[in-house]
Enzyme design. Sequence first.
Site, PDB file in Angstrom:
ATOM      1  N   ASP A  26      35.303 -17.387  39.037  1.00 11.67           N
ATOM      2  CA  ASP A  26      34.173 -16.562  38.611  1.00 11.67           C
ATOM      3  C   ASP A  26      34.445 -15.809  37.312  1.00 11.67           C
ATOM      4  O   ASP A  26      34.286 -14.578  37.241  1.00 11.67           O
ATOM      5  CB  ASP A  26      33.797 -15.557  39.708  1.00 11.67           C
ATOM      6  CG  ASP A  26      33.646 -16.199  41.072  1.00 11.67           C
ATOM      7  OD1 ASP A  26      33.160 -17.341  41.117  1.00 11.67           O
ATOM      8  OD2 ASP A  26      34.024 -15.575  42.079  1.00 11.67           O
ATOM      9  N   GLU A 198      22.672 -17.713  41.559  1.00 12.85           N
ATOM     10  CA  GLU A 198      23.520 -16.518  41.567  1.00 12.85           C
ATOM     11  C   GLU A 198      24.214 -16.402  40.211  1.00 12.85           C
ATOM     12  O   GLU A 198      23.900 -17.116  39.270  1.00 12.85           O
ATOM     13  CB  GLU A 198      24.562 -16.625  42.703  1.00 12.85           C
ATOM     14  CG  GLU A 198      25.410 -17.886  42.612  1.00 12.85           C
ATOM     15  CD  GLU A 198      26.331 -18.087  43.800  1.00 12.85           C
ATOM     16  OE1 GLU A 198      26.600 -17.111  44.529  1.00 12.85           O
ATOM     17  OE2 GLU A 198      26.794 -19.219  43.992  1.00 12.85           O
TER      18      GLU A 198
END
Length: 541
Positions: A26, A198
Amino acid sequence: MSTETADVATAARSIRNPVLPGFHPDPSILRVDDDYYLATSTFEWYPGVRVHHSRDLVHWRPLGGIIAERRLLDLRGCGDSNGVWAPDLTWHDGQFFLVYSDVASFASGYWDPQNFLITAPDIAGPWSDPVRLHGRGFDASLFHDDDGSTWMLSMRADWRPGRDRFAGIEIQRYDRAERRLVGRPQLLFTGTSVGLTEGPHIYRHDGWYWLVTAEGGTSWEHQVTVARSRELLGPYEVDPAGPLLTSVGRPDLSLQKAGHGSLVHTQHGDWYLAHLVGRPYTPLGNCVLGRETAIQRVDWPSGGWPSIPGGVPADEVAGPGLPLHPWPDEPATDHFDAGELGPSWSTLRRPATDDWVDLRSRPSHLRVHGGQSPVGKQAPSLVARRVGATHCSLETVVEFDPVDHYQLAGVTAYYNTLNWHHLYLTRADDGRRVLELLSSDSGRRTAYPELTVDAPGTGPVGLRAEFDGPVVRFWYDLGAGWRRVPVELDATILSDEHAALIIDGEPAAWGFTGALLGLWVQDLGGDGAHADFDLATYREH
């Protein structure tokens, strides 16, 4: 310049992926003047929000983590793969802004996320006390607009049965002076048919607002989606050419799971995308190294959409042509001469405070006071580092005089509370100090009593854990040279894929981290046991 020298110089200017091997998912990438930073997720591990630094996008050095105190986040009781998800690092008006999500669950459609914001004048801190933001979703980020306003984005989670749990991307204004969210949140983007939208980031470029999101989930169907609008609040149109980046349908690629990206603009006007990848040991197989960070060069013509050649991740891409800035190599051996743990070490569920991680009482030794059992989630005593290659090892020398079988100290190949291998010193019922081996596969423990080794006396013992592709091996040295424990253990259980468990369509367990090698001390009776580690040597083979 000779052809050979030119080839070397060219290769040195190439970005070789992954730039952050091992458990580094991420990524949020940021440039401040001539410095580049990558912030990555850390989940149940301290220090939270791991940061790397570069000056050329080619060479990266670890700075450690930002969230090193319970003041910033308390991970006691944190579940496996809960905790710090998808941090976002930005710079505005002379300050670093860090937004991070503390996700407490992921069962039955509930995540219980709490988002926080901290600021600092320098990447090394000091960091402010956290501001509590909303808990309506995770993967929060900040966008600082040209008019001076700041906005918070996140995915919107919908817990209601029958609804889309990934309900889209929402935006809400953040008042920096008052340090709070103001106004009502607005739904900005509902994503594409791929779903699971997301990881939002917004960029201002070429007269447009560009919304970059992750879709398809964080595994094999992952992708980076780009949409744009003339107005911040939309409406946003999706790139008609499809995803900016994905590995879907290309099992031949060495870099899989490509997605969850963030963009950076270099001093020379080039664009690059930092993103998540995984490297399975077999096609679409287990990724023992976890989710890693890679970088791709982005072509972004004036008036056009950003693109990456082929829309797929490359193992090697051209660097930005900045002056090369290599960092000194990390010494293979940590002699524990410093007053604190180095930036490559992490600790499980509690920060490395002096009450259990002691680098001062005995010079050039790491003293670890024993903690809870492998399933204890409040006070475990595990000091570990990420596995960065398919073939690597961690070697140590430990002094430990256990009183009974409640006291254990040794080395581990570790994934989470349910999946690990552990070679340790302990005390047998008849009083002998012994080396024992224990494994846990999805919580099912396997002992190897036939492999027990006498370790007489109280002197130091050498221990080594080694990854050899899909195999884990252990070694020991009682003073007569290294001997291998005669068993080969399954390394692939130390992976996201193995950790995940779906029951009746609901996640009972998830896996978002990666394999680690560590020094593990357990004091199950709470009697004050500690072990002294003289050194720790990490090698990639």
